[in-house]
Design a protein around this motif. Structure first.
Motif, PDB file in Angstrom:
ATOM      1  N   THR A 208       0.893   1.217  -5.990  1.00 35.61           N
ATOM      2  CA  THR A 208       1.059  -0.245  -6.069  1.00 35.61           C
ATOM      3  C   THR A 208       1.957  -0.776  -7.476  1.00 35.61           C
ATOM      4  O   THR A 208       2.936  -1.812  -7.110  1.00 35.61           O
ATOM      5  CB  THR A 208      -0.204  -0.947  -6.330  1.00 35.61           C
ATOM      6  OG1 THR A 208      -0.682  -0.510  -7.478  1.00 35.61           O
ATOM      7  CG2 THR A 208      -1.162  -0.732  -5.199  1.00 35.61           C
ATOM      8  N   TYR A 227       4.043   0.346  -0.962  1.00 41.59           N
ATOM      9  CA  TYR A 227       2.700  -0.621  -0.688  1.00 41.59           C
ATOM     10  C   TYR A 227       1.937   0.001   0.487  1.00 41.59           C
ATOM     11  O   TYR A 227       0.654   0.231   0.574  1.00 41.59           O
ATOM     12  CB  TYR A 227       3.035  -2.207  -0.267  1.00 41.59           C
ATOM     13  CG  TYR A 227       3.072  -2.856  -1.723  1.00 41.59           C
ATOM     14  CD1 TYR A 227       2.218  -2.537  -2.776  1.00 41.59           C
ATOM     15  CD2 TYR A 227       4.248  -3.736  -1.966  1.00 41.59           C
ATOM     16  CE1 TYR A 227       2.345  -3.580  -3.783  1.00 41.59           C
ATOM     17  CE2 TYR A 227       4.219  -4.455  -3.004  1.00 41.59           C
ATOM     18  CZ  TYR A 227       3.454  -4.289  -3.965  1.00 41.59           C
ATOM     19  OH  TYR A 227       3.445  -4.958  -5.173  1.00 41.59           O
ATOM     20  N   ILE A 240      -2.793  -6.207  -1.938  1.00 42.00           N
ATOM     21  CA  ILE A 240      -1.548  -5.992  -1.830  1.00 42.00           C
ATOM     22  C   ILE A 240      -0.732  -7.315  -1.514  1.00 42.00           C
ATOM     23  O   ILE A 240       0.254  -7.969  -2.304  1.00 42.00           O
ATOM     24  CB  ILE A 240      -1.125  -5.139  -0.782  1.00 42.00           C
ATOM     25  CG1 ILE A 240      -1.558  -3.604  -1.199  1.00 42.00           C
ATOM     26  CG2 ILE A 240       0.398  -5.105  -0.600  1.00 42.00           C
ATOM     27  CD1 ILE A 240      -1.398  -2.486  -0.300  1.00 42.00           C
TER      28      ILE A 240
END
Length: 284
Positions: A208, A227, A240
């Motif tokens: 991330t 991601y 996210i």
């Protein structure tokens, strides 16, 4: 004798009249004083009420209340804010209440104060015990109360000899990389994220970090890929999405428009929610 008797009667009547007048005046003065004291009490109560209201609204504004409050919400929030004012750490129930009310009332100041208290506690524990995990925890809270420079300095003090365990080393690098990213040092943040990923390839947190760094560097394909990797390793799609929203919020208008356009092109299904953001910005 009769004259003296009449004079005595007259003097007695005059004395009684004088006493009656004095009693009437005394009663009037007492009534006036009671009314004066009642008005003074009412005024004092009014001033105290207004002062309490002003203090209450000052606290609400300080901790980020952005909308009018219902009575029940107001009581709950004021109880939490008084803890923050006194420097008392919040318990789990308090934090849950803040999270529940965040969407309705904002509460940015409350969360910042909460994370500051938690950061100070973790820093004290790190100083007391030397436990590197406490520095990681403290840095996470410092970033959330807009103190990334303090987090950067704290993590920079950790000696390499304390970071032999891969999980700890990866966590330190990831958190430190996040602080570097907050400070705009994207190259260092990327390097730390890559090192953290190499140490813990199955951990989603370095992924991330790298996703955010690459999107900030306008490398949208790489950002999207990282991601996706984070999600495959356990990161929630909601977290996210929230991170991408924060990234977009911190961009200029043209940068935001370009980022949305590219992410929609790369994966219109996964990033379809950005279309509504795009429409909203155009209306604004």
């Amino acid at each position: 004798i009769e004259r003296e008797f009449r004079v005595a009667l007259i003097r007695k009547a005059e004395a009684e009249a004088r006493l009656a007048r004095e009693e009437t005046r005394r009663l009037k003065l007492e009534e006036f004083e009671r009314k004066r004291q009642a008005r003074a009490q009412q005024e004092a109560e009014r001033i105290a009420y207004l002062d309490a209201q002003q203090k209450e609204w000052a606290i609400l504004r300080k901790y980020g209340v952005a909308t009018p409050l219902e009575a029940q919400d107001r009581l709950k929030l004021l109880e939490i804010f008084r803890k923050l004012e006194s420097g008392t750490r919040l318990d789990g129930a308090d934090v849950t209440r803040l999270i529940e009310m965040k969407g309705k009332h904002g509460l940015e100041g409350a969360f910042a104060a909460h994370h500051r208290l938690e950061a100070d506690f973790c820093i004290a524990e790190f100083t007391r015990t030397g436990d590197p995990w406490q520095s990681v925890n403290a840095s996470g809270h410092l970033r959330k109360c807009n103190s990334p420079a303090e987090a950067d300095a704290l993590l920079a003090k950790l000696p390499p000899s304390r970071l032999k365990h891969p999980k700890l080393h990866s966590a330190v690098l990831t958190t430190h990389g996040g602080a570097k990213r907050d400070l705009g040092n994207l190259a260092e943040a990327q390097s730390m994220g890559e090192q953290a990923h190499a140490l813990q390839p199955d951990n989603f947190r370095p992924c991330t970090l790298l996703g955010a760094v690459h999107i900030q560097q306008r490398n949208y394909e790489l950002g999207h890929a990282w991601y996706r990797s984070a999600e495959a390793r356990g990161a929630s799609s909601g977290s996210i999405k929230a991170e991408i929203q924060t990234l977009l919020k911190n961009m200029t208008g043209k940068e935001r428009e370009a980022a949305i356009k590219e992410l929609l092109r790369i994966d219109p299904d996964r990033h379809g929610w950005l279309a509504s953001v795009q429409k909203q910005k155009k209306r604004e």
